[in-house]
Write a protein that holds these residues in place. Structure first.
Motif, PDB file in Angstrom:
ATOM      1  N   ALA A  92      64.206  51.464  14.763  1.00 10.06           N
ATOM      2  CA  ALA A  92      64.722  50.317  15.736  1.00 10.06           C
ATOM      3  C   ALA A  92      65.431  49.350  14.874  1.00 10.06           C
ATOM      4  N   VAL A  93      65.143  49.023  13.387  1.00 12.25           N
ATOM      5  CA  VAL A  93      65.870  48.064  12.683  1.00 12.25           C
ATOM      6  C   VAL A  93      66.705  49.119  11.864  1.00 12.25           C
ATOM      7  N   ASN A  94      68.146  48.589  11.857  1.00  9.86           N
ATOM      8  CA  ASN A  94      69.023  49.499  11.135  1.00  9.86           C
ATOM      9  C   ASN A  94      70.249  48.510  10.760  1.00  9.86           C
TER      10      ASN A  94
ATOM     11  N   HIS B 260      70.491  39.074  24.139  1.00  8.47           N
ATOM     12  CA  HIS B 260      69.985  38.158  23.106  1.00  8.47           C
ATOM     13  C   HIS B 260      70.472  39.002  21.671  1.00  8.47           C
ATOM     14  N   HIS B 261      70.113  38.457  20.715  1.00 10.94           N
ATOM     15  CA  HIS B 261      70.528  39.120  19.442  1.00 10.94           C
ATOM     16  C   HIS B 261      69.375  39.961  18.886  1.00 10.94           C
ATOM     17  N   VAL B 262      68.387  40.151  19.430  1.00  8.74           N
ATOM     18  CA  VAL B 262      67.436  41.167  18.826  1.00  8.74           C
ATOM     19  C   VAL B 262      67.499  42.305  19.471  1.00  8.74           C
ATOM     20  N   LEU B 263      68.150  43.325  18.849  1.00 12.44           N
ATOM     21  CA  LEU B 263      68.284  44.552  19.508  1.00 12.44           C
ATOM     22  C   LEU B 263      67.550  45.780  19.028  1.00 12.44           C
ATOM     23  N   ASP B 264      67.320  46.674  19.809  1.00 12.16           N
ATOM     24  CA  ASP B 264      66.655  47.947  19.423  1.00 12.16           C
ATOM     25  C   ASP B 264      67.750  48.943  18.814  1.00 12.16           C
ATOM     26  N   ALA B 265      67.817  49.095  17.684  1.00  6.55           N
ATOM     27  CA  ALA B 265      68.931  49.950  17.082  1.00  6.55           C
ATOM     28  C   ALA B 265      69.042  51.382  17.843  1.00  6.55           C
ATOM     29  N   ARG B 266      67.977  51.924  18.414  1.00  6.29           N
ATOM     30  CA  ARG B 266      67.910  53.388  18.947  1.00  6.29           C
ATOM     31  C   ARG B 266      68.562  53.184  20.351  1.00  6.29           C
TER      32      ARG B 266
ATOM     33  N   GLU C 250      62.755  50.317   4.301  1.00  8.63           N
ATOM     34  CA  GLU C 250      61.339  50.147   4.931  1.00  8.63           C
ATOM     35  C   GLU C 250      61.091  49.805   6.249  1.00  8.63           C
ATOM     36  N   LEU C 251      62.132  48.885   6.600  1.00  9.58           N
ATOM     37  CA  LEU C 251      61.894  48.405   8.182  1.00  9.58           C
ATOM     38  C   LEU C 251      62.362  49.377   8.716  1.00  9.58           C
ATOM     39  N   ALA C 252      63.219  50.355   8.645  1.00 10.74           N
ATOM     40  CA  ALA C 252      63.668  51.525   9.650  1.00 10.74           C
ATOM     41  C   ALA C 252      62.615  52.375   9.462  1.00 10.74           C
ATOM     42  N   ALA C 253      61.881  52.773   8.535  1.00 10.32           N
ATOM     43  CA  ALA C 253      60.739  53.620   8.331  1.00 10.32           C
ATOM     44  C   ALA C 253      59.835  53.115   9.356  1.00 10.32           C
ATOM     45  N   VAL C 254      59.229  52.035   9.265  1.00 14.13           N
ATOM     46  CA  VAL C 254      57.959  51.478   9.821  1.00 14.13           C
ATOM     47  C   VAL C 254      58.423  51.453  11.411  1.00 14.13           C
TER      48      VAL C 254
ATOM     49  N   THR D 136      61.775  40.089  12.011  1.00 16.04           N
ATOM     50  CA  THR D 136      62.302  41.054  12.624  1.00 16.04           C
ATOM     51  C   THR D 136      61.100  42.367  12.968  1.00 16.04           C
ATOM     52  N   ALA D 137      60.670  42.891  12.134  1.00 19.41           N
ATOM     53  CA  ALA D 137      59.829  43.961  12.550  1.00 19.41           C
ATOM     54  C   ALA D 137      58.802  43.797  13.473  1.00 19.41           C
TER      55      ALA D 137
END
Length: 287
Positions: free
Chosen positions: A81-83, A211-217, A73-77, A243-244
């Motif tokens: 970016a979240v993966n 930092h640790h919050v990355l955009d997976a894309r 759900e996180l990836a879809a919304v 995270t989202a």
């Protein structure tokens, strides 16, 4: 009030109870945390995740289904970016198992992660080696498990794992730490029988803007939002939303899941959900 403090999974824990916890209960909690870490940590060589990063294959865990369902759900919304296969992206920037903190080129996470990583209610399988990182919600999941393990303890209970906390049986006021000045708070939340989880780019930060919050894309750190806070009925949900909220789809998912939230941008603006039980010291528009 009795406070049990200890270090685990790379963070400081505080468990507050009305009476002292019996030794067998403390032992059981410690074993639960170690079992979760031995399965899901990418920072220990003997974990199941480390084995999958080397060889691929399967890990057995009753946490796989709930966590990876939430990741879907996180990836879809967030548009991908979240993966959960962000681990190699984090390692490429220096946030690796050895904490080298030496950044190389940014590496996007696999966009086809749902084909590479399959799961059931009791386990997950990687078709080829890759590094799973459940940091977007894993600590919240563990907080929930610890709170459940204390279900027979009478009175109020607070489980706090480095800022991700769950409360049962009494109201608790929690300061929201300012991401640019850790001696200040941007507001105070009041929660009861709920969880509050926070994420901030000033925590686990190194180098120039890393930092640790990355955009997976892209494999690069996010730059628009500096800190997020989410309040939900359980800590895994709150952690996932924290995270989202670094991405555009976060508020929509929060509304769908019934989660209240606050976030602060890197230029100091605060936003909040309309019913969020937080007294903000920084004026914020209702969203």
């Amino acid at each position: 009030m009795v406070i049990w403090r200890f270090e685990a999974i790379g963070t400081r824990w505080e468990v507050e109870t009305d009476t002292d916890l019996p030794a067998p209960t403390r032992t059981a909690v410690a074993a639960l945390i170690d079992d979760f870490d031995r399965t899901w940590s990418r920072f220990r060589d003997d974990s199941a995740v480390a084995r999958l990063a080397r060889d691929g294959g399967r890990l057995a865990s009753a946490d796989a289904g709930p966590m990876l369902d939430a990741y879907r759900e996180l990836a879809a919304v967030t548009g991908g970016a979240v993966n959960p296969l962000i681990g190699d992206s984090l390692a490429a920037l220096g946030y690796d198992a050895r904490y080298s903190l030496v950044a190389g080129e940014a590496v996007p996470a696999p966009v086809d992660w749902e084909q590479a990583l399959r799961w059931t209610r009791d386990g997950a399988t990687l078709q080829a080696p890759a590094t799973i990182d459940v940091g977007a919600l894993g600590k919240g999941r563990l907080v929930d498990l610890v709170l459940a393990a204390l279900g027979d303890i009478p009175g109020g209970v607070v489980v706090d794992a480095g800022g991700d906390l769950a409360v049962r049986g009494r109201p608790v006021r929690v300061g929201l730490e300012h991401p640019f000045d850790t001696t200040r708070a941007i507001g105070v939340a009041t929660i009861r029988d709920q969880a509050l989880c926070a994420s901030a780019t000033n925590r686990r930060a190194w180098g120039d803007g890393l930092h640790h919050v990355l955009d997976a894309r892209t494999g690069r750190p996010v730059a628009t939002w500096a800190a997020t806070w989410a309040i939900a009925s359980d800590a895994m949900t709150a952690d996932a939303l924290a995270t989202a909220l670094f991405f555009d789809g976060g508020p929509a998912l929060a509304a769908r899941w019934g989660v209240e939230w606050v976030r602060m941008s890197t230029d100091g603006r605060a936003q909040r959900s309309s019913a969020c039980p937080v007294e903000l010291f920084t004026p914020a528009p209702q969203r």
